[in-house]
Design an enzyme around this catalytic site. Structure first.
Site, PDB file in Angstrom:
ATOM      1  CG  MET A   1      23.170  81.860  64.114  1.00  0.00           C
ATOM      2  SD  MET A   1      23.434  83.011  65.316  1.00  0.00           S
ATOM      3  CE  MET A   1      25.110  82.585  65.989  1.00  0.00           C
TER       4      MET A   1
ATOM      5  CG  ASP B   1      46.892  81.786  63.008  1.00  0.00           C
ATOM      6  OD1 ASP B   1      47.547  81.350  63.817  1.00  0.00           O
ATOM      7  OD2 ASP B   1      46.990  81.473  61.647  1.00  0.00           O
TER       8      ASP B   1
END
Length: 308
Positions: free
Chosen positions: A97, A112
């Protein structure tokens, strides 16, 4: 969170990858460092590394673990940026993860920074996935097929019917879950002569594993170690050293166990402590090594490291 207190620590690694579509012009802007918000690759690299460190805070069921190595790599395609993250640790749980989160955060950072330059219909994050993991049960097997085990419990009080056995049954259950066929389970008093007789009888049947439970302490009737040692053709001190180290991380009393292990012919004999907790912890610590040892001894194939 999932209880991992009985999982042994190993060196674990995970690699994840993904990509973000930028279009040819967007790729050129990143490559030539002409993006208004700055250097896209270095900023995304920092974002990915920060994400690795905060994965446990973002994902409720992830355990906080020591991150020993984290690296992000980028590669340009004609119209996209490929992202790869590798994370390593030595822990009782893996870093899949963390690697996936690193790629995700890096991709979001690129998104972004590039959204003023690339049309929304072009800018797209895709194909984030785990590509490799090592360590833990995926690499160090904890299951075995077609192997027999005998469990012998040494306890005066249990043999006399004054209390039930829990440690030996827990070991037998754990071995069964690991794929062993339990060829025998018996309870004996702490009498060396009886134990010697039963061990020799079991060795004549050549099971892959014999586990004694109890009699490894310092009491006047704790004579399991003294009884087992003469039967071993090859001592394997690393097994019980690993068990004591595993137990020591959980209770200081583990240092008092005198347990030994080794080969008697092709049968592995291990001497477990008599408490249920100690026996369960010993099995958890030894199971990967036992599975590997029994596979090598039984099949007789060369070991990748060079021994047979």
């Amino acid at each position: 969170m999932k209880d991992i207190t009985l999982k042994p620590t190993t060196l674990r690694s995970a690699t994840a990858s993904g990509r973000i579509c930028l279009g040819a012009e967007g790729v050129a802007l990143v490559r030539e460092r002409r993006v208004d918000k700055g250097d896209v690759l270095e900023t995304a690299r920092i974002a990915g590394i920060l994400a690795v460190k905060h994965t446990a805070a973002w994902l409720p069921h992830c355990h906080p673990i020591p991150v020993l190595d984290a690296e992000l790599r980028f590669a340009f395609a004609d119209d996209a940026l490929a992202i790869e993250a590798r994370v390593r640790t030595i822990a009782a749980t893996g870093v899949e993860m963390e690697a996936l989160t690193a790629v995700s955060a890096a991709a979001l950072c690129v998104y972004d920074m590039m959204k003023p330059h690339v049309a929304t219909e072009v800018l797209r994050i895709e194909d984030i996935r785990l590509t490799e993991k090592t360590g833990g049960k995926s690499q160090f097997g904890r299951r075995l097929a077609n192997a027999r085990a005998a469990v012998i419990v040494l306890s005066d009080t249990v043999a006399a019917g004054k209390k039930p056995d829990t440690a030996g049954k827990a070991v037998a259950e754990g071995l069964g879950q690991a794929g062993f066929t339990i060829a025998g389970y018996e309870v004996l008093p702490d009498e060396p002569a009886q134990l010697d007789t039963r061990l020799r009888a079991w060795l004549a049947q050549a099971p892959e594993l014999i586990v004694t439970v109890g009699g490894t302490g310092v009491g006047p009737r704790d004579k399991t170690v003294e009884t087992v040692r003469p039967l071993l053709s090859t001592e394997l001190p690393g097994l019980m050293e690993a068990a004591r180290a595993f137990g020591q991380a959980r209770t200081p009393y583990a240092m008092l166990s005198r347990g030994i292990a080794g080969l008697a012919g092709n049968t592995v004999i291990c001497t477990f402590p008599g408490s249920r907790k100690g026996a369960e912890e010993t099995l958890a610590a030894l199971l990967p090594g036992l599975v590997h040892l029994i596979e090598v001894c039984r099949i007789g194939r060369p070991h990748p490291g060079g021994y047979t």
